[in-house]
Scaffold this motif. Structure first.
Motif, PDB file in Angstrom:
ATOM      1  N   ILE A 409       0.809  -1.222   0.000  1.00 20.01           N
ATOM      2  CA  ILE A 409       0.000   0.000   0.000  1.00 20.01           C
ATOM      3  C   ILE A 409       0.840   1.269   0.000  1.00 20.01           C
ATOM      4  CG2 ILE A 409      -0.363   0.314   2.517  1.00 20.01           C
ATOM      5  CD1 ILE A 409      -3.057   0.469  -0.270  1.00 20.01           C
ATOM      6  N   CYS A 410       2.120   1.200   0.375  1.00 20.36           N
ATOM      7  CA  CYS A 410       2.964   2.405   0.298  1.00 20.36           C
ATOM      8  C   CYS A 410       3.042   2.915  -1.138  1.00 20.36           C
ATOM      9  CB  CYS A 410       4.352   2.155   0.883  1.00 20.36           C
ATOM     10  SG  CYS A 410       5.289   0.862   0.059  1.00 20.36           S
ATOM     11  N   PHE A 411       2.885   2.004  -2.101  1.00 24.77           N
ATOM     12  CA  PHE A 411       2.830   2.448  -3.500  1.00 24.77           C
ATOM     13  C   PHE A 411       1.675   3.421  -3.689  1.00 24.77           C
ATOM     14  CE2 PHE A 411       1.369   2.376  -7.838  1.00 24.77           C
ATOM     15  CZ  PHE A 411       2.528   2.344  -8.590  1.00 24.77           C
ATOM     16  N   SER A 413       0.206   5.289  -1.343  1.00 25.03           N
ATOM     17  CA  SER A 413       0.481   6.557  -0.658  1.00 25.03           C
ATOM     18  C   SER A 413       1.289   7.456  -1.575  1.00 25.03           C
ATOM     19  CB  SER A 413       1.292   6.321   0.619  1.00 25.03           C
ATOM     20  OG  SER A 413       0.712   5.338   1.419  1.00 25.03           O
ATOM     21  N   GLU A 414       2.285   6.847  -2.212  1.00 23.52           N
ATOM     22  CA  GLU A 414       3.161   7.595  -3.111  1.00 23.52           C
ATOM     23  C   GLU A 414       2.372   8.101  -4.326  1.00 23.52           C
ATOM     24  OE1 GLU A 414       6.288   5.066  -4.538  1.00 23.52           O
ATOM     25  OE2 GLU A 414       7.604   6.719  -5.106  1.00 23.52           O
TER      26      GLU A 414
ATOM     27  N   CYS B 410       7.926  -2.196  -5.677  1.00 25.64           N
ATOM     28  CA  CYS B 410       7.188  -1.357  -6.633  1.00 25.64           C
ATOM     29  C   CYS B 410       7.228   0.109  -6.205  1.00 25.64           C
ATOM     30  CB  CYS B 410       5.763  -1.856  -6.845  1.00 25.64           C
ATOM     31  SG  CYS B 410       4.742  -1.869  -5.372  1.00 25.64           S
ATOM     32  N   PHE B 411       7.338   0.336  -4.904  1.00 30.37           N
ATOM     33  CA  PHE B 411       7.499   1.718  -4.429  1.00 30.37           C
ATOM     34  C   PHE B 411       8.750   2.334  -5.056  1.00 30.37           C
ATOM     35  CE2 PHE B 411       9.149   5.045  -1.762  1.00 30.37           C
ATOM     36  CZ  PHE B 411       8.033   5.751  -1.349  1.00 30.37           C
ATOM     37  N   GLU B 414       8.356   3.209  -8.725  1.00 27.21           N
ATOM     38  CA  GLU B 414       7.593   4.446  -8.839  1.00 27.21           C
ATOM     39  C   GLU B 414       8.477   5.653  -8.485  1.00 27.21           C
ATOM     40  OE1 GLU B 414       4.335   4.394  -6.098  1.00 27.21           O
ATOM     41  OE2 GLU B 414       3.179   5.911  -7.166  1.00 27.21           O
ATOM     42  N   ILE B 428       5.899  11.295   2.562  1.00 31.41           N
ATOM     43  CA  ILE B 428       4.929  10.223   2.268  1.00 31.41           C
ATOM     44  C   ILE B 428       4.657   9.442   3.556  1.00 31.41           C
ATOM     45  CG2 ILE B 428       4.666   8.015   1.051  1.00 31.41           C
ATOM     46  CD1 ILE B 428       6.163   9.362  -1.293  1.00 31.41           C
ATOM     47  N   VAL B 429       3.400   9.106   3.769  1.00 27.55           N
ATOM     48  CA  VAL B 429       3.040   8.364   4.978  1.00 27.55           C
ATOM     49  C   VAL B 429       3.007   6.868   4.670  1.00 27.55           C
ATOM     50  CG1 VAL B 429       1.362   8.086   6.814  1.00 27.55           C
ATOM     51  CG2 VAL B 429       1.679  10.333   5.770  1.00 27.55           C
ATOM     52  N   PHE B 430       3.878   6.133   5.332  1.00 30.53           N
ATOM     53  CA  PHE B 430       3.913   4.673   5.209  1.00 30.53           C
ATOM     54  C   PHE B 430       3.068   4.077   6.331  1.00 30.53           C
ATOM     55  CE2 PHE B 430       7.477   3.803   2.232  1.00 30.53           C
ATOM     56  CZ  PHE B 430       7.901   5.092   2.029  1.00 30.53           C
ATOM     57  N   PRO B 431       2.415   2.945   6.083  1.00 31.02           N
ATOM     58  CA  PRO B 431       1.621   2.349   7.157  1.00 31.02           C
ATOM     59  C   PRO B 431       2.522   1.794   8.258  1.00 31.02           C
ATOM     60  CG  PRO B 431       1.709   0.853   5.305  1.00 31.02           C
ATOM     61  CD  PRO B 431       2.382   2.124   4.857  1.00 31.02           C
TER      62      PRO B 431
END
Lengths: 450, 450
Positions: A409-411, A413-414, B410-411, B414, B428-431
């Protein structure tokens, strides 16, 4: 009297990050904690629950991997040992935070803070002066005044983390993230679990279609939706179902997880503005008193550990930074670490509709994905959905239900934070095979042109 | 004679994606495959190996989770059942690709293609005409002419996928991705595994520090670096070690994984330009013959399934798209799906130095991370490293060794593709808790300002 650039009250993921960041900028910082360093997140929240959930997943897999060729006899689960592992994890992380404070020259005092005025705080009969204050006192579980809610077998998310036996039956009142994670944990280790939820669906932040699949995939859990609990007795939870019928379900343990309330007691001398949600702040985390900021659960804007940490950075940037940052809430991810996992970031289709936004959405099934199939098989369920602005193609939200969600899910957020468009994501190369590829598939499902 | 807008030869992740994309644009497409739909990736590569690796991870966890409170007696692994699961996965995915071809109206012919001229291909004695051709014929394992390499117990990554018994000892010649993944798999299921590598480190695309840790974490595998194999006998692999000493290691099975070669036979009539790497293409995937494109392993530019798929999109966009896309290689991720996992995207510190780039880097230990600690404990190793341009702060590379790497990376794709800067990622907010947060930690380690 000891003087500080910043006094932080509360050492959860809001407070300790604020202290760390300000300390790393060379500021003189005092961090006050009335209980354990790390706050709810480290000691009674994120970390212990994820520790336990992981042990339960291993137990589940050890029992149930025969189709993969893995056979085991007499698979047992020791909740005592799992709790010990969890306690060890928490202790290690707490030491880590203590070390972080030391290495950033943050002074730590354990004790209840008493606020004298906007620059003075007393702890253990010593008065400290701060140019700035950050209130990061967090929140506590809310226990509604239901008859029976004070019985000894009715617990909150705090006490349930130290049960010493696997309960035979557990009724969870409230199907939010906390309720669903505990439902997942206890059902995996053999407890008969029932979730009673007042709303007509669990997990309100989740896309409705996803929430429905989540319930279906949590095979061991009974969900009763649209049900209002009226009374808890020694043996039962009594509730009224969606049709108005009186019902009851057996419970040897009851978890009360209907919500949390900000810890706003003790601020009387500060004349700080507080509303129903918590301390009122602007998008710099500043309260009505200019030198006082409030971050994390206590301001009630976003009750998530990583939101608190981000608010900490925003607050400290406005005090001591070279940038004056503002808090943005549109790209904050959430995750549910049950089995299956789920995570999301940004708008759901339903929220977009309520905001009157025109969107293009696509949902793809996980079973079309190579890695998912290789690991979960073709009977498992999972979904990925992308919500984009119909006109600009901007990604407004990404929602995932299935393995690795919380790490993929950080993808999102980005992408949401960076205002990426569908056409941008279509040109990004995802590793194959990975579950994350489904995000690209959903983007092509929205717009297949090249 | 049947006429097509596009004839694609080879149905791997290059070919079938090209056919799908062109078909979805309404073009008349013929896809030719000489063996099984899906090519190496689906049938003998990515998918079967990830299926098997996952079963082995479950076996490992079932045996070795006592510290989490999970106990099992007599844990056994049936390679026959694991292979059956793998075969079922492959079959399902193959059907999925066949369905995808049908739904995009792609015609599929099974047979060996013979090229008549730049517009005509014959299969099973029928001649087809195509306005455009895409060559996506892939690559094959290279077996060097070492004495003994034709013995029956010397196999490539193709044959090893159908072994019917767990070998007692396996020597893997070549410590690239394929070698390391099979080393991980077989060592987890009980085979004594030795990797013999000619270079002085395994996994050449990986940061040196990471590769060293990878070897250390793969506790069941013996690595012999800087060693040159001289001969394979019925019982041994004989090699010369880094100091020039003659050595030998026992092997009941030998895997030859020293590299792959492009499948460039059969193009004689096309007069197509071929160099040492494979078919020569420009950044639009066009060959020296304007209507012929070559994608995937056969052009030798980037031997990864997802590179092939991206090349497919680039090629089709240049034929039929509204955009004329170009292939970029700087943001292509790679992943190693062993235990531990590893993944990377963009420049390593070493590569940056070789290119004369001034960089700022930071490496963070995974054991500082909440989720990693909660799941792996404090004795496990893992790393995250961020490489950024010293002047602009642009992210040039992100490297991960540890759980979830392949899904987090994948982050990085990107971030590198989108030319994000350190200061962007810090906002950026990471979980929380997630392993992915370490990327943000590394960015703050590079620049702690706010």
């Amino acid at each position: 009297m000891a003087q500080y650039d910043l006094i932080v009250v509360g050492s959860g993921p809001g407070g300790y990050v604020a202290a760390e960041r300000a300390g790393s900028l060379g500021k003189k910082v005092l961090l006050i904690e009335r209980d354990l360093i790390g706050g709810v997140c480290t000691n009674w929240g994120c970390i212990p629950t994820k520790s336990l959930l992981n042990t339960a997943k291993h137990y589940h897999h050890a029992k149930d991997s025969t189709s993969l060729g893995v056979h085991a006899q007499e698979v047992t689960y020791s909740i005592e040992e799992a709790m010990a592992w969890k306690d060890e994890t928490v202790k290690t992380l707490r030491s880590g935070i203590e070390f972080l404070m030391k290495s950033n020259k943050v002074e730590v005092v354990i004790g209840e803070a008493t606020f004298i005025d906007e620059h003075h705080v007393s702890v253990n009969d010593t008065v400290y002066e701060g140019a700035y204050l950050i209130l990061a006192t967090g929140s506590s579980p809310f226990v509604p005044p239901i008859p029976g809610s004070k019985l000894s077998h009715v617990v909150t998310s705090n006490e349930i983390l130290s049960v010493s036996e696997i309960p035979s039956s557990l009724v969870i009142i409230g199907g939010g993230v906390i309720g669903v994670e505990f439902a997942s944990y206890f059902s995996m280790i053999g407890t008969k679990v029932t979730v009673v939820e007042m709303m007509d669906e669990i997990l309100p932040m989740m896309d409705g279609e996803f929430a429905k699949l989540m319930r279906r995939e949590m095979k061991g859990v009974d969900f009763h939706l649209g049900c209002k609990v009226g009374e808890i007795t020694e043996k039962e939870v009594r509730y009224t179902d969606a049709k108005g019928n009186a019902k009851a379900v057996e419970a040897s343990l009851v978890l009360m997880s209907v919500g949390r309330r900000p810890n706003t007691a003790g601020f009387e001398n500060l004349k700080i503005e507080i509303d129903r949600k918590g301390i009122v702040v602007d998008d710099r985390m500043q309260t009505n008193i200019p030198n006082i900021y409030a971050i994390g659960d206590v301001n009630g804007r976003s009750l998530l550990a990583h939101s608190a940490s981000r608010m900490a950075e925003v607050a400290v940037s406005n005090m001591f930074g070279t940038t004056k940052q503002r808090m943005r809430y549109n790209a904050i991810p959430w995750a549910v670490y049950g089995y299956p996992e789920a995570a999301g970031c940004g708008l759901t289709e339903g929220e977009a509709a309520r905001q009157g936004k025109k969107v293009k959405c696509a949902t793809v099934q996980m079973r079309s994905n190579g890695r998912f199939l290789a690991e979960m098989g073709k009977r498992a369920g999972g979904l990925v959905k992308v919500v984009s602005d119909a006109q600009t193609g901007c990604i407004l939200g990404i929602h995932i239900l299935g393995p690795y969600s919380s790490e993929i899910i950080c993808f999102a957020s980005e992408a949401v934070e960076g205002e990426m468009r569908i056409k941008d994501v279509k040109e990004i190369v995802f590793p194959h095979p990975s579950v994350s590829e489904l995000i690209k598939d959903a983007c092509f499902a929205i717009d297949h042109t090249l």
